[in-house]
Enzyme design. Structure first.
Site, PDB file in Angstrom:
ATOM      1  N   GLY A  51       0.834  -1.202   0.000  1.00  0.00           N
ATOM      2  CA  GLY A  51       0.000   0.000   0.000  1.00  0.00           C
ATOM      3  C   GLY A  51       0.860   1.240   0.000  1.00  0.00           C
ATOM      4  O   GLY A  51       2.038   1.175   0.361  1.00  0.00           O
ATOM      5  N   CYS A  79       5.107  -6.216   1.482  1.00  0.00           N
ATOM      6  CA  CYS A  79       5.453  -4.801   1.565  1.00  0.00           C
ATOM      7  C   CYS A  79       4.791  -4.120   2.768  1.00  0.00           C
ATOM      8  O   CYS A  79       5.157  -4.396   3.897  1.00  0.00           O
ATOM      9  CB  CYS A  79       5.055  -4.148   0.247  1.00  0.00           C
ATOM     10  SG  CYS A  79       6.148  -2.864  -0.217  1.00  0.00           S
ATOM     11  N   TYR A  80       3.774  -3.303   2.547  1.00  0.00           N
ATOM     12  CA  TYR A  80       3.061  -2.691   3.680  1.00  0.00           C
ATOM     13  C   TYR A  80       2.580  -3.784   4.637  1.00  0.00           C
ATOM     14  O   TYR A  80       2.671  -3.667   5.862  1.00  0.00           O
ATOM     15  CB  TYR A  80       1.858  -1.895   3.159  1.00  0.00           C
ATOM     16  CG  TYR A  80       1.085  -1.146   4.234  1.00  0.00           C
ATOM     17  CD1 TYR A  80       1.396   0.170   4.526  1.00  0.00           C
ATOM     18  CD2 TYR A  80       0.067  -1.771   4.959  1.00  0.00           C
ATOM     19  CE1 TYR A  80       0.704   0.863   5.520  1.00  0.00           C
ATOM     20  CE2 TYR A  80      -0.628  -1.102   5.952  1.00  0.00           C
ATOM     21  CZ  TYR A  80      -0.305   0.227   6.214  1.00  0.00           C
ATOM     22  OH  TYR A  80      -0.992   0.898   7.189  1.00  0.00           O
ATOM     23  N   HIS A 165       7.513  -7.316  -4.350  1.00  0.00           N
ATOM     24  CA  HIS A 165       6.210  -7.629  -4.952  1.00  0.00           C
ATOM     25  C   HIS A 165       6.314  -8.907  -5.788  1.00  0.00           C
ATOM     26  O   HIS A 165       6.821  -8.866  -6.912  1.00  0.00           O
ATOM     27  CB  HIS A 165       5.755  -6.465  -5.827  1.00  0.00           C
ATOM     28  CG  HIS A 165       5.308  -5.294  -5.025  1.00  0.00           C
ATOM     29  ND1 HIS A 165       4.049  -5.201  -4.495  1.00  0.00           N
ATOM     30  CD2 HIS A 165       5.963  -4.202  -4.618  1.00  0.00           C
ATOM     31  CE1 HIS A 165       3.933  -4.079  -3.807  1.00  0.00           C
ATOM     32  NE2 HIS A 165       5.089  -3.449  -3.861  1.00  0.00           N
ATOM     33  N   GLU A 167       4.002 -10.411  -7.247  1.00  0.00           N
ATOM     34  CA  GLU A 167       2.947 -10.466  -8.271  1.00  0.00           C
ATOM     35  C   GLU A 167       3.325  -9.801  -9.590  1.00  0.00           C
ATOM     36  O   GLU A 167       2.659 -10.006 -10.592  1.00  0.00           O
ATOM     37  CB  GLU A 167       1.659  -9.844  -7.717  1.00  0.00           C
ATOM     38  CG  GLU A 167       1.700  -8.338  -7.433  1.00  0.00           C
ATOM     39  CD  GLU A 167       2.302  -7.966  -6.068  1.00  0.00           C
ATOM     40  OE1 GLU A 167       2.970  -8.822  -5.462  1.00  0.00           O
ATOM     41  OE2 GLU A 167       2.128  -6.818  -5.632  1.00  0.00           O
ATOM     42  N   SER A 218     -24.553  -6.106 -26.991  1.00  0.00           N
ATOM     43  CA  SER A 218     -23.935  -5.181 -27.938  1.00  0.00           C
ATOM     44  C   SER A 218     -23.084  -5.911 -28.965  1.00  0.00           C
ATOM     45  O   SER A 218     -22.566  -5.301 -29.886  1.00  0.00           O
ATOM     46  CB  SER A 218     -23.024  -4.221 -27.163  1.00  0.00           C
ATOM     47  OG  SER A 218     -21.929  -4.950 -26.618  1.00  0.00           O
ATOM     48  N   GLY A 219     -22.923  -7.236 -28.764  1.00  0.00           N
ATOM     49  CA  GLY A 219     -22.004  -7.967 -29.637  1.00  0.00           C
ATOM     50  C   GLY A 219     -20.605  -8.006 -29.047  1.00  0.00           C
ATOM     51  O   GLY A 219     -19.743  -8.726 -29.523  1.00  0.00           O
ATOM     52  N   GLY A 220     -20.353  -7.217 -28.004  1.00  0.00           N
ATOM     53  CA  GLY A 220     -19.061  -7.226 -27.322  1.00  0.00           C
ATOM     54  C   GLY A 220     -18.911  -8.474 -26.463  1.00  0.00           C
ATOM     55  O   GLY A 220     -19.875  -9.224 -26.261  1.00  0.00           O
ATOM     56  N   VAL A 221     -17.701  -8.675 -25.965  1.00  0.00           N
ATOM     57  CA  VAL A 221     -17.410  -9.912 -25.235  1.00  0.00           C
ATOM     58  C   VAL A 221     -18.281 -10.053 -23.977  1.00  0.00           C
ATOM     59  O   VAL A 221     -18.951 -11.071 -23.785  1.00  0.00           O
ATOM     60  CB  VAL A 221     -15.912  -9.955 -24.806  1.00  0.00           C
ATOM     61  CG1 VAL A 221     -15.625 -11.237 -24.046  1.00  0.00           C
ATOM     62  CG2 VAL A 221     -15.010  -9.829 -26.015  1.00  0.00           C
ATOM     63  N   ASP A 222     -18.292  -9.019 -23.132  1.00  0.00           N
ATOM     64  CA  ASP A 222     -18.939  -9.170 -21.829  1.00  0.00           C
ATOM     65  C   ASP A 222     -20.434  -9.472 -21.953  1.00  0.00           C
ATOM     66  O   ASP A 222     -20.952 -10.395 -21.325  1.00  0.00           O
ATOM     67  CB  ASP A 222     -18.750  -7.901 -20.975  1.00  0.00           C
ATOM     68  CG  ASP A 222     -17.285  -7.525 -20.862  1.00  0.00           C
ATOM     69  OD1 ASP A 222     -16.432  -8.380 -21.162  1.00  0.00           O
ATOM     70  OD2 ASP A 222     -17.000  -6.378 -20.483  1.00  0.00           O
ATOM     71  N   SER A 223     -21.124  -8.673 -22.779  1.00  0.00           N
ATOM     72  CA  SER A 223     -22.574  -8.891 -22.847  1.00  0.00           C
ATOM     73  C   SER A 223     -22.905 -10.185 -23.592  1.00  0.00           C
ATOM     74  O   SER A 223     -23.917 -10.829 -23.308  1.00  0.00           O
ATOM     75  CB  SER A 223     -23.291  -7.692 -23.466  1.00  0.00           C
ATOM     76  OG  SER A 223     -22.908  -7.509 -24.802  1.00  0.00           O
ATOM     77  N   SER A 224     -22.038 -10.603 -24.525  1.00  0.00           N
ATOM     78  CA  SER A 224     -22.301 -11.864 -25.226  1.00  0.00           C
ATOM     79  C   SER A 224     -22.130 -13.045 -24.279  1.00  0.00           C
ATOM     80  O   SER A 224     -22.922 -13.994 -24.295  1.00  0.00           O
ATOM     81  CB  SER A 224     -21.361 -12.043 -26.421  1.00  0.00           C
ATOM     82  OG  SER A 224     -21.499 -10.966 -27.305  1.00  0.00           O
ATOM     83  N   LYS A 361     -11.306  -9.867 -17.162  1.00  0.00           N
ATOM     84  CA  LYS A 361     -11.634  -9.939 -18.589  1.00  0.00           C
ATOM     85  C   LYS A 361     -11.165 -11.252 -19.242  1.00  0.00           C
ATOM     86  O   LYS A 361     -11.917 -11.892 -19.971  1.00  0.00           O
ATOM     87  CB  LYS A 361     -10.973  -8.764 -19.315  1.00  0.00           C
ATOM     88  CG  LYS A 361     -11.367  -8.627 -20.764  1.00  0.00           C
ATOM     89  CD  LYS A 361     -12.553  -7.727 -20.895  1.00  0.00           C
ATOM     90  CE  LYS A 361     -13.016  -7.579 -22.328  1.00  0.00           C
ATOM     91  NZ  LYS A 361     -14.151  -6.671 -22.410  1.00  0.00           N
TER      92      LYS A 361
END
Ligand code: XMP
Length: 505
Positions: A51, A79-80, A165, A167, A218-224, A361
């Site tokens: 942090g 770290c923090y 870190h 990650e 919308s044809g986009g990934v998320d809504s499809s 995503k």
């Protein structure tokens, strides 16, 4: 969800990455705020993130240490998180006068445990100012840097701290350190997209019951992916596609074909004329967004009528995290659609369904794949909610949109043919609304310029322009100049974000 790895967020810019790395290693991880510790049910292990603050500040973010220890699970402070644990165990932390930011060398002192299988020396990534200045009695140094400063500690059975870190990719063997830590986790829940799909299907069925769901696509990934999930769950859902007239070439037809192919019926509302007339003569980008947002609410909810019992949204995990950290509910909503008021009202009534809100995503893409969506759909580049409006600076007219559509289709086609499409995060052609003189045939022309944009990015917060081959750019430029009326110049945008943005509006 039980037995996940709980990552406690102290505000580091890398905290989301810890969650992602753990999931990539096959375990389910979730992010929690420090004051949510008591809501974490039976975690398999706890990680305290880094942090930006100092543990020495009076109101520094804190953790209920007694409760944490009482959970009797392995704990890793990063770290923090490490400095906080050192204080809790009775050690000391000293203020740093400068921030150590960048690479350092890790030299494990203890070869087993957290550092099992690590090289004698490897690069680690540092980002801190305070340092651990005194160890409490009984604390063990597990690793040092080249100056023999401790960079990894153990205070208790299965309680560790690391100053670096693990990650970030700049920590060469960071993933191995996380993996070694996860070996200690108590009966951790596995994260595999197949089993996660089954869990989601069950959850959707339960949450929906016999209510009617409305879902915008919308044809986009998320809504499809969302639509495919609702469909597979067999709930009573209605899918609405608003064509704002700001789509790419053939897109409305492609969306229809996609949903036909997976057996989902959609209601398409052609609102393009309404949009074009509302946007006529408007040049201010914010004003354009406001108009687009307002109209969307109107068109969508007019189509839905009063029978919306549940509204499904493709909100993803980063949106949720962002809102938890910024403390504002509104940012969980894709604000471009400006549906905030209406959505807030539905949210308060418990009528919003967001089944993808635990996924990143790339995990949504993987889910889409196991739900049977075609590879071209799950691999699509992100497309902004306001569509081509954010690629058409100045006035928006049908003619200008047609130029963008023509040029963009050529660019994308060539990227696909030359195997570049999947190597970039996002690519498109936009309009530069400046007419300049050129020569076409024997005549002088006075026409617009087109800009090509291709970027790589992990999260769209930052982006780098892509070094596309000159031959590819040449092919695209030649085809655009020959095939798209109204254009006499093609430019390639070599600006990274920041300071530029990905879109041009
Ligand atoms: P910028 O242009 O801000 O874009 O660098 C970052 C990412 O967000 C997308 N974008 C939007 N997406 N509604 C959306 O749903 C919007 O209003 C919007 N504006 C930008 C953009 O395509 C890129 O992926």
């Amino acid at each position: 969800m039980e037995r996940s790895i709980a990552v406690i967020d102290f505000g580091s810019q890398y905290t989301q990455l810890i969650v992602r790395r753990i999931r990539e290693l096959g375990y389910f991880a979730k992010l929690w705020q420090p004051d949510e510790l008591r809501s974490v049910e039976k975690p398999a292990a706890v990680i305290l993130s880094g942090g930006p603050r100092s543990t020495l500040e009076e109101d520094a973010p804190d953790i209920d240490f007694e409760y944490l220890r009482g959970m009797e699970v392995p704990i890793l402070g990063v770290c923090y998180g490490m400095q906080l644990l050192n204080l809790k165990y009775g050690g000391e932390v000293a203020p740093g006068h400068t921030r150590e930011y960048g690479p350092a060398t890790l030299v494990p002192v203890e070869k087993g445990g957290l550092f099992e299988g690590l090289s004698e020396r490897s690069q680690i990534w540092m980002s801190h100012s305070d340092t651990v200045s005194k160890l409490p009695e009984g604390a063990k140094v597990l690793a040092e840097n080249l100056d023999a400063v401790p960079v990894a500690l153990q205070w208790d059975d299965e309680v560790f701290g690391i100053q670096f870190h693990p990650e970030v990719t700049h920590s060469d063997e960071g993933t191995k350190v996380l993996q070694n830590f996860l070996k200690l986790a108590k009966d951790p829940l596995e994260f595999k997209i197949d089993s996660f799909k089954d869990y989601l299907l069950k959850k959707v069925k339960q949450d929906v019951g016999d209510r009617k769901v409305v879902c915008g696509v919308s044809g986009g990934v998320d809504s499809s992916v969302l639509a495919a999930l609702l469909h597979e769950a067999g709930v009573d859902a209605r899918f609405i596609f608003v064509d704002m007239g700001l789509l790419r070439k053939n897109e409305a037809a492609d969306v229809q074909t996609l949903f036909d192919s997976i057996g989902i019926e959609i209601d398409t509302i052609d609102a393009s004329e309404m949009y074009l007339s509302a946007l006529a003569g408007v040049e201010d980008p914010e004003e354009k967004r406001r108009i687009i947002g307002r109209l969307f609410v109107k068109v969508f909810f007019d189509a839905v009528g009063d029978d919306v019992q549940l509204l499904a949204q493709g909100t993803l995990y980063p949106d949720v995290i962002e809102s938890a950290t910024s403390g504002s509910m509104a940012s969980t909503i894709k604000t471009h659609h400006n549906r905030v008021d209406k959505i807030m009202e539905l949210k308060e009534q418990g009528r919003i369904l967001e089944p993808l809100d635990e996924l990143f995503k790339d995990e949504v893409r993987a889910l889409g794949k196991v739900l049977g969506l075609p590879a071209e759909v799950v691999g699509r580049h992100p497309f902004p909610g306001p569509g081509l409006a954010v690629r058409c600076p100045g006035a928006i007219t049908f003619e200008r949109l047609e130029i963008i559509r023509g040029a963009d289709a050529i660019f994308i086609e060539v990227l696909r043919q030359r195997d570049w499409y999947d190597r970039v995060w996002q690519a498109y052609a936009g309009l530069i609304p400046v007419k300049t003189v050129g020569v076409k045939g024997d005549e002088r022309s006075y026409e617009f310029a087109v800009n090509l944009r291709a970027v790589v990015s992990e999260d769209a917060m930052t982006a780098k322009w892509v070094h596309l081959p000159y031959e590819l750019l040449e092919e695209v430029s030649t085809r655009i100049l020959n095939e798209v009326p109204g254009v006499n110049r093609v430019l390639y945008d070599i600006s990274s974000k920041p300071p530029a943005s990905i879109e041009w509006e």
